[in-house]
Design a protein around this motif. Structure first.
Motif, PDB file in Angstrom:
ATOM      1  N   GLU A   1       0.820  -1.201   0.000  1.00 26.49           N
ATOM      2  CA  GLU A   1       0.000   0.000   0.000  1.00 26.49           C
ATOM      3  C   GLU A   1       0.863   1.264   0.000  1.00 26.49           C
ATOM      4  O   GLU A   1       0.526   2.263  -0.634  1.00 26.49           O
ATOM      5  N   TYR A   2       1.995   1.228   0.731  1.00 28.28           N
ATOM      6  CA  TYR A   2       2.871   2.397   0.868  1.00 28.28           C
ATOM      7  C   TYR A   2       4.311   2.000   0.542  1.00 28.28           C
ATOM      8  O   TYR A   2       5.176   1.946   1.430  1.00 28.28           O
ATOM      9  N   PRO A   3       4.601   1.712  -0.727  1.00 32.37           N
ATOM     10  CA  PRO A   3       5.926   1.171  -1.095  1.00 32.37           C
ATOM     11  C   PRO A   3       7.083   2.126  -0.822  1.00 32.37           C
ATOM     12  O   PRO A   3       8.231   1.690  -0.706  1.00 32.37           O
ATOM     13  N   TRP A   4       6.815   3.418  -0.707  1.00 31.35           N
ATOM     14  CA  TRP A   4       7.863   4.399  -0.425  1.00 31.35           C
ATOM     15  C   TRP A   4       8.405   4.293   0.997  1.00 31.35           C
ATOM     16  O   TRP A   4       9.449   4.855   1.316  1.00 31.35           O
ATOM     17  N   SER A   5       7.692   3.568   1.880  1.00 31.24           N
ATOM     18  CA  SER A   5       8.036   3.580   3.306  1.00 31.24           C
ATOM     19  C   SER A   5       9.127   2.596   3.692  1.00 31.24           C
ATOM     20  O   SER A   5       9.693   2.693   4.783  1.00 31.24           O
ATOM     21  N   GLY A   6       9.428   1.615   2.809  1.00 35.66           N
ATOM     22  CA  GLY A   6      10.445   0.637   3.170  1.00 35.66           C
ATOM     23  C   GLY A   6      10.339  -0.609   2.314  1.00 35.66           C
ATOM     24  O   GLY A   6       9.863  -0.564   1.180  1.00 35.66           O
ATOM     25  N   GLU A   7      10.758  -1.739   2.866  1.00 39.66           N
ATOM     26  CA  GLU A   7      10.720  -2.984   2.102  1.00 39.66           C
ATOM     27  C   GLU A   7      10.574  -4.192   3.029  1.00 39.66           C
ATOM     28  O   GLU A   7      10.793  -4.117   4.239  1.00 39.66           O
ATOM     29  N   LEU A   8      10.188  -5.301   2.401  1.00 38.60           N
ATOM     30  CA  LEU A   8       9.996  -6.553   3.116  1.00 38.60           C
ATOM     31  C   LEU A   8      11.271  -7.376   3.112  1.00 38.60           C
ATOM     32  O   LEU A   8      12.126  -7.234   2.232  1.00 38.60           O
ATOM     33  N   VAL A   9      11.363  -8.263   4.094  1.00 37.67           N
ATOM     34  CA  VAL A   9      12.475  -9.200   4.172  1.00 37.67           C
ATOM     35  C   VAL A   9      11.936 -10.526   4.685  1.00 37.67           C
ATOM     36  O   VAL A   9      10.915 -10.569   5.395  1.00 37.67           O
ATOM     37  N   GLY A  10      12.596 -11.621   4.328  1.00 42.64           N
ATOM     38  CA  GLY A  10      12.203 -12.927   4.833  1.00 42.64           C
ATOM     39  C   GLY A  10      12.434 -13.060   6.331  1.00 42.64           C
ATOM     40  O   GLY A  10      13.085 -12.212   6.957  1.00 42.64           O
TER      41      GLY A  10
ATOM     42  N   ILE B   1      19.386   6.353   1.991  1.00 44.15           N
ATOM     43  CA  ILE B   1      18.301   6.232   2.981  1.00 44.15           C
ATOM     44  C   ILE B   1      18.145   7.544   3.744  1.00 44.15           C
ATOM     45  O   ILE B   1      17.025   8.030   3.943  1.00 44.15           O
ATOM     46  N   ARG B   2      19.254   8.143   4.136  1.00 39.68           N
ATOM     47  CA  ARG B   2      19.189   9.408   4.873  1.00 39.68           C
ATOM     48  C   ARG B   2      18.748  10.559   3.965  1.00 39.68           C
ATOM     49  O   ARG B   2      17.983  11.429   4.383  1.00 39.68           O
ATOM     50  N   ARG B   3      19.183  10.523   2.733  1.00 35.33           N
ATOM     51  CA  ARG B   3      18.831  11.594   1.806  1.00 35.33           C
ATOM     52  C   ARG B   3      17.323  11.630   1.539  1.00 35.33           C
ATOM     53  O   ARG B   3      16.736  12.699   1.345  1.00 35.33           O
ATOM     54  N   ASN B   4      16.678  10.467   1.554  1.00 34.63           N
ATOM     55  CA  ASN B   4      15.242  10.384   1.255  1.00 34.63           C
ATOM     56  C   ASN B   4      14.356  10.458   2.495  1.00 34.63           C
ATOM     57  O   ASN B   4      13.126  10.367   2.383  1.00 34.63           O
ATOM     58  N   SER B   5      14.956  10.616   3.660  1.00 35.44           N
ATOM     59  CA  SER B   5      14.174  10.546   4.898  1.00 35.44           C
ATOM     60  C   SER B   5      13.128  11.658   5.003  1.00 35.44           C
ATOM     61  O   SER B   5      12.016  11.432   5.488  1.00 35.44           O
ATOM     62  N   LYS B   6      13.466  12.858   4.543  1.00 32.09           N
ATOM     63  CA  LYS B   6      12.502  13.957   4.650  1.00 32.09           C
ATOM     64  C   LYS B   6      11.342  13.785   3.669  1.00 32.09           C
ATOM     65  O   LYS B   6      10.214  14.213   3.952  1.00 32.09           O
ATOM     66  N   ASP B   7      11.595  13.156   2.527  1.00 35.04           N
ATOM     67  CA  ASP B   7      10.498  12.848   1.603  1.00 35.04           C
ATOM     68  C   ASP B   7       9.547  11.830   2.236  1.00 35.04           C
ATOM     69  O   ASP B   7       8.326  11.952   2.121  1.00 35.04           O
ATOM     70  N   ARG B   8      10.112  10.817   2.910  1.00 33.41           N
ATOM     71  CA  ARG B   8       9.254   9.843   3.593  1.00 33.41           C
ATOM     72  C   ARG B   8       8.454  10.515   4.697  1.00 33.41           C
ATOM     73  O   ARG B   8       7.260  10.225   4.889  1.00 33.41           O
TER      74      ARG B   8
END
Length: 408
Positions: free
Chosen positions: A342-351, A371-378
Motif C-alpha cells: 500500500e505504501y511502497p515508499w516507506s520501506g521494504e519486506l524481508v524474509g 536512505i538518509r537523503r530520502n528521509s525527509k520525503d518519507r
C-alpha cells in the motif's frame, strides 16, 4: 455533549490505541474510562496521562492481589467457569468469565455506572461482554475495537476450549454492536468472515497511527554507522529479536541497534550483551516518537510462527516508523506485506530467516547515504497516515451512533 464510556482490560499506557481514542474524544465529549492499575512499570506513566487529559474520568481496578477478596473471588470464579464450561458452552456469562478473569472485575465495576452513556466502547476481548451487558441494562449502544484477532492469538492453556470460547463470544456479541472498528484490514476481514451474514452494520479500518505533531523531521547528521531501532512494551523472547541478532554477527563496526522497552534481564544476558546493542528504558509515547528522529531503520520483526494474529496484524510501531520518516524493514507477514504494498515508499519486506535478514542489512549499510537523503520525503509522504485522518473517521462513527440514539 456526547457521553462516551471506554472499557479495557489494560490501561492507558499499555493500550496506546485506547489512549489515542480518548485523546481524540475528550475535547468534544464527556469521557469516562474503566481500566486497570497493573502494579508495574506502567503505573508511573498513567499519572502523566491523567494530568494531560481534560473532561475525563478514569476508574481504576486493581489487577494485583489487593484488595485480596476481589482478587481471590475473580480467580476462583474463572477456574470454576473453566471447569464447567464443557457442559455450559452456550452460557455467555460463564464463557466470558472462563476466557478472562478481568471480565468479572469489569462486570463488578460497571455496576456503579449510573449516568447513561451515548456509546460504550470496548477494547480487548475481556471487556466485550461487560460492555454488551451494560448497554443492555442502560438501553444504550456499544461497539468493539478489534485491535487483535483474538481466536488467532497464541493460547498457552486450555487451547482448544479457549479458542472456541473466543470465537463464540465474537459470533454472539458482535452482531449487536453499533459498529466495528479494526486495526488491520486483514483482522477486519477475518472477523467479518467469522460472523458471516450475521453482521450487517457499519465497520471501518482505523489505522493504528499517531498524531503527526508528535514527530519531528529526521536528523540526517548521524554517525557513520547505520542506526537501527526497535521498540515494544517488553524486550523479550518471541518478537523476532533472536533471528535479528544472529543475522548481525560480524557487522558490529557498521551498525548500532537501539532497543526501547521494559527489559527482561535474563533475556539480555543470554542474547543482547553485545557492544553494538543499546538498551533504553520505556519512554512516554511522545518522548519515544521524538527519539525516532535519531535513527535510520525502523525494524518491524513480526514472525508468522508466533501465532495467526501476528501474521495478519499491523502493530503501532510500523506507523510510528513511517511517521518519523524512517526506512522500514519489515518481515513478510501478511499484514506487513499489505502495508508495504500500500505504501511502497516507506520501506521494504524481508524474509523471516537469518540469511535473508543478513543480506538485506548489508544492502542497507551500502545504501545508508541514500536512505538518509530520502528521509525527509518519507516524513512528508507519511502525513497521509497520521492519526488526524483516522480520528475523523471515528468522530463520524460516534456522531452517527448518537444521532441514531436520538432518533430511536
Amino acid at each position: 455533549m456526547r457521553k462516551l464510556l471506554f472499557i479495557t482490560t489494560a490501561n492507558l499506557t499499555t493500550n496506546p490505541r485506547l489512549l489515542k481514542e480518548v485523546k481524540a474524544a475528550s475535547p468534544y465529549n464527556q469521557c469516562e474510562v474503566i481500566c486497570f492499575k497493573l502494579c508495574n512499570w506502567s503505573d508511573t506513566f498513567e499519572e502523566g496521562h491523567i494530568a494531560s487529559l481534560s473532561n475525563i474520568k478514569v476508574h481504576y481496578i486493581s489487577a494485583g492481589r489487593k484488595p485480596f477478596f476481589l482478587w481471590l473471588f475473580s480467580t476462583l470464579t474463572e477456574r470454576v467457569a473453566q471447569r464447567i464450561y464443557p457442559v455450559l458452552q452456550s452460557n455467555l456469562f460463564l464463557t466470558s468469565i472462563a476466557s478472562n478473569k478481568r471480565t468479572w472485575l469489569l462486570l463488578n465495576a460497571v455496576k456503579h455506572i449510573k449516568d447513561k452513556p451515548d456509546l460504550i466502547i470496548a477494547h480487548n476481548l475481556g471487556a466485550l461482554y461487560p460492555a454488551y451487558r451494560l448497554a443492555k441494562e442502560l438501553n444504550t449502544k456499544f461497539t468493539f475495537d478489534i485491535e487483535d484477532y483474538h481466536p488467532g492469538e497464541r493460547i498457552n492453556t486450555d487451547q482448544e476450549n479457549e479458542k472456541k470460547r473466543r470465537e463464540y463470544l465474537l459470533r454472539k456479541l458482535l452482531p449487536d454492536a453499533a459498529y466495528l472498528s479494526y486495526a488491520s484490514p486483514l483482522i477486519g476481514l477475518e472477523t467479518l468472515n467469522l460472523l458471516k451474514e450475521s453482521y450487517t452494520k457499519p465497520h471501518s479500518y482505523i489505522a493504528n497511527s499517531f498524531s503527526q505533531s508528535e514527530f519531528i523531521e529526521p536528523d540526517t547528521a548521524k554517525t557513520d554507522k547505520l542506526r537501527l531501532v526497535w521498540f515494544s512494551q517488553n524486550i523479550a523472547a518471541g518478537r523476532g529479536l533472536e533471528i535479528l541478532i544472529e543475522s548481525l554477527d560480524g557487522l558490529d563496526n557498521q551498525i548500532e541497534l537501539h532497543l526501547y522497552g521494559n527489559l527482561d534481564k535474563t533475556y539480555f544476558e543470554k542474547n543482547l550483551n553485545q557492544q553494538y546493542i543499546f538498551i533504553h528504558t520505556p519512554l512516554p509515547q511522545r518522548e519515544l516518537h521524538l527519539e525516532l528522529a535519531k535513527y535510520d531503520i525502523g525494524l518491524a520483526l513480526e514472525i508468522n510462527e508466533a501465532d495467526f494474529n501476528r501474521n495478519i496484524c499491523l502493530t503501532n510501531k510500523i506507523y510510528a516508523y513511517a511517521l518519523a520518516g524512517l526506512y522500514i524493514l519489515a518481515t513478510n507477514t501478511q499484514g506487513q506485506e499489505w502495508f508495504l504494498n500500500e505504501y511502497p515508499w516507506s520501506g521494504e519486506l524481508v524474509g523471516q530467516d537469518k540469511e535473508s535478514i543478513r543480506i538485506k542489512i548489508q544492502e542497507l549499510i551500502c545504501n545508508t547515504e541514500e536512505i538518509r537523503r530520502n528521509s525527509k520525503d518519507r516524513f512528508r509522504l507519511a502525513k497521509m497516515l497520521s492519526w488526524e485522518h483516522e480520528h475523523n473517521k471515528l468522530n463520524l462513527l460516534w456522531q452517527e451512533v448518537v444521532v441514531s440514539n436520538e432518533n430511536n
